[in-house]
Design a protein around this motif. Sequence first.
Motif, mmCIF file in Angstrom:
data_model
loop_
_atom_site.group_PDB
_atom_site.id
_atom_site.type_symbol
_atom_site.label_atom_id
_atom_site.label_comp_id
_atom_site.label_asym_id
_atom_site.label_seq_id
_atom_site.Cartn_x
_atom_site.Cartn_y
_atom_site.Cartn_z
ATOM 1 N N ARG A 43 45.300 -36.017 -18.444
ATOM 2 C CA ARG A 43 44.702 -34.679 -18.540
ATOM 3 C C ARG A 43 45.309 -33.726 -17.520
ATOM 4 O O ARG A 43 45.495 -32.540 -17.800
ATOM 5 C CB ARG A 43 43.195 -34.764 -18.358
ATOM 6 C CG ARG A 43 42.512 -35.486 -19.505
ATOM 7 C CD ARG A 43 41.042 -35.620 -19.278
ATOM 8 N NE ARG A 43 40.366 -34.324 -19.266
ATOM 9 C CZ ARG A 43 39.075 -34.192 -19.033
ATOM 10 N NH1 ARG A 43 38.325 -35.260 -18.763
ATOM 11 N NH2 ARG A 43 38.511 -33.003 -19.049
ATOM 12 N N SER A 87 47.846 -27.135 -22.166
ATOM 13 C CA SER A 87 46.540 -26.745 -22.709
ATOM 14 C C SER A 87 46.194 -25.309 -22.333
ATOM 15 O O SER A 87 45.620 -24.563 -23.143
ATOM 16 C CB SER A 87 45.461 -27.702 -22.210
ATOM 17 O OG SER A 87 45.706 -29.022 -22.649
ATOM 18 N N ALA A 88 46.555 -24.901 -21.116
ATOM 19 C CA ALA A 88 46.271 -23.538 -20.682
ATOM 20 C C ALA A 88 47.063 -22.524 -21.507
ATOM 21 O O ALA A 88 46.539 -21.461 -21.869
ATOM 22 C CB ALA A 88 46.581 -23.382 -19.190
ATOM 23 N N ALA A 135 47.722 -30.342 -18.539
ATOM 24 C CA ALA A 135 46.893 -29.158 -18.298
ATOM 25 C C ALA A 135 47.679 -27.859 -18.485
ATOM 26 O O ALA A 135 47.141 -26.875 -19.013
ATOM 27 C CB ALA A 135 46.287 -29.221 -16.898
ATOM 28 N N MET A 150 34.955 -27.789 -18.200
ATOM 29 C CA MET A 150 36.287 -28.197 -17.770
ATOM 30 C C MET A 150 36.189 -29.348 -16.781
ATOM 31 O O MET A 150 35.106 -29.696 -16.301
ATOM 32 C CB MET A 150 37.025 -27.019 -17.124
ATOM 33 C CG MET A 150 36.374 -26.507 -15.849
ATOM 34 S SD MET A 150 37.265 -25.109 -15.145
ATOM 35 C CE MET A 150 37.091 -23.892 -16.447
ATOM 36 N N ASP A 198 42.189 -21.894 -17.399
ATOM 37 C CA ASP A 198 42.471 -23.232 -16.889
ATOM 38 C C ASP A 198 41.553 -24.269 -17.532
ATOM 39 O O ASP A 198 40.407 -24.002 -17.852
ATOM 40 C CB ASP A 198 42.349 -23.283 -15.366
ATOM 41 C CG ASP A 198 41.096 -22.585 -14.829
ATOM 42 O OD1 ASP A 198 40.438 -21.860 -15.592
ATOM 43 O OD2 ASP A 198 40.784 -22.776 -13.650
ATOM 44 N N VAL A 199 42.097 -25.464 -17.699
ATOM 45 C CA VAL A 199 41.316 -26.577 -18.251
ATOM 46 C C VAL A 199 40.974 -27.588 -17.163
ATOM 47 O O VAL A 199 40.082 -28.425 -17.337
ATOM 48 C CB VAL A 199 42.063 -27.270 -19.411
ATOM 49 C CG1 VAL A 199 42.220 -26.319 -20.579
ATOM 50 C CG2 VAL A 199 43.419 -27.804 -18.964
ATOM 51 N N ARG A 228 45.443 -22.132 -24.826
ATOM 52 C CA ARG A 228 44.253 -21.286 -24.718
ATOM 53 C C ARG A 228 44.636 -19.808 -24.614
ATOM 54 O O ARG A 228 43.925 -18.934 -25.140
ATOM 55 C CB ARG A 228 43.410 -21.700 -23.520
ATOM 56 C CG ARG A 228 42.796 -23.085 -23.649
ATOM 57 C CD ARG A 228 41.862 -23.413 -22.503
ATOM 58 N NE ARG A 228 40.659 -22.587 -22.549
ATOM 59 C CZ ARG A 228 39.629 -22.721 -21.723
ATOM 60 N NH1 ARG A 228 39.660 -23.655 -20.773
ATOM 61 N NH2 ARG A 228 38.572 -21.940 -21.818
ATOM 62 N N GLN A 277 47.417 -22.143 -14.819
ATOM 63 C CA GLN A 277 46.746 -23.403 -14.541
ATOM 64 C C GLN A 277 47.096 -23.880 -13.140
ATOM 65 O O GLN A 277 48.272 -24.032 -12.818
ATOM 66 C CB GLN A 277 47.165 -24.466 -15.571
ATOM 67 C CG GLN A 277 46.715 -25.881 -15.270
ATOM 68 C CD GLN A 277 45.196 -26.009 -15.205
ATOM 69 O OE1 GLN A 277 44.497 -25.721 -16.165
ATOM 70 N NE2 GLN A 277 44.672 -26.437 -14.059
#
Length: 418
Positions: A28, A35-36, A32, A281, A243-244, A39, A213
């Motif tokens: 993860r 993923s950011a 990250a 998160m 941010d995740v 998003r 992130q």
Amino acid sequence: MRFIHAADLHIDSPLRGLDRYDGAPIERLRTATRSALERMVDKALAEHVDFVLLAGDIYDRDWQDFHTGLFFREQMVRLNRADIRVFIVQGNHDAQGVISRQLTLPPNVTVFSSRTAQTVHLDELSVAIHGRSFRERAEDEDLVPTFPELVPGCFNIGMLHTSLSGRPGHDTYAPTDVSTLTAKGYDYWALGHVHAREVVSETPRIVFPGNLQGRHANETGPKGCELVSVEAGRVEAEFIPLDVVRWSQVVVALEGIDRLEALGEVFRSALEPMLLGASDMLHAVRVTLTGSTHLHGIEANQPGTLDAAIRAAAQDVSDAEIWIEQVQLDLTTPLDRTQAAQRQDAVGELIRLVDSIGSDELALKTLVQEELGGLLSALPQEVAAGDVPQMSDAADLLILLRDAEATVLARLAAGEGA
């Protein structure tokens, strides 16, 4: 008109040393940055923005393979399908001379040249976007004087990766200052390079959005982008967290706290402000325990006790997911040090010895250079990559010496109380 301003994506930034942390959510953390970005694209689509500005350091380094480039391209294709244009200036990490592999980007993406500053006109929006990329990683020149004159009748945006006149923790690249930026007459400066969000100026609006992130414990707090609306020349902006994984540093004062059960309560109270509105998160938290407490004696006799107690307290937080990255101790055992130095036993002898060594600067420097220097340089690479004291001067050694004293005194005190 609406647009998103982001910077410092650092896609696939390597997170070194995670294997040292037992139970770390490695996958993860490593995904990250991707993923950011996903998003951010989701937000751009949901808000129907007219364009997106990316002010440098899209990548952290040259791609190890094409997967990094293909992932970024996939996100640009998503924006292309919605007719959202993207404008990019390259920074020090993704300069044209740094990224060796290439992929053709979709037609909605414009990457500004590194040879000279360019202007792109968006006639339907009455917008002129000016930008210049880095050719090589180290850009020592002030690039702003090379930027074109403003376009009359347009909303003028400048894009630049820069440290301005310098920012703590950031190398100096494309140095310039606010007066030089303001003199161009542009309405908005979309900056990148500095990872902490900073509104440098309101008129004209000059902004570092920070990175999308956070990547380690020193990149704390919400990370994301600017969502900017312009109407009749008036600029309104909103920071959008993306941010995740959110990194935080929490200091827990233990003065007068002498029970492990109370430690958990105090820790959770210190954690509460950080979790407000951010329960969706993973929170990566570095905890520092400070103060004078008898818990230091328990830790001295059973090393790891306080670390485990903090991790157990984190498990009991039901409304958020928390990973304790590290627990640092800055503790002392309740003791009148001046009075204890007069004692004719092991405690007094230890304190007098530490005072004697600490007051002799020459002896400390000799110890650093001749004794500890060689020892630290011989550490295995995987150990040296961790939180090993640098021992650059006598002050570093004195801090370590005081810490060792505190640990020994805590053990002696615990033994006396047994």
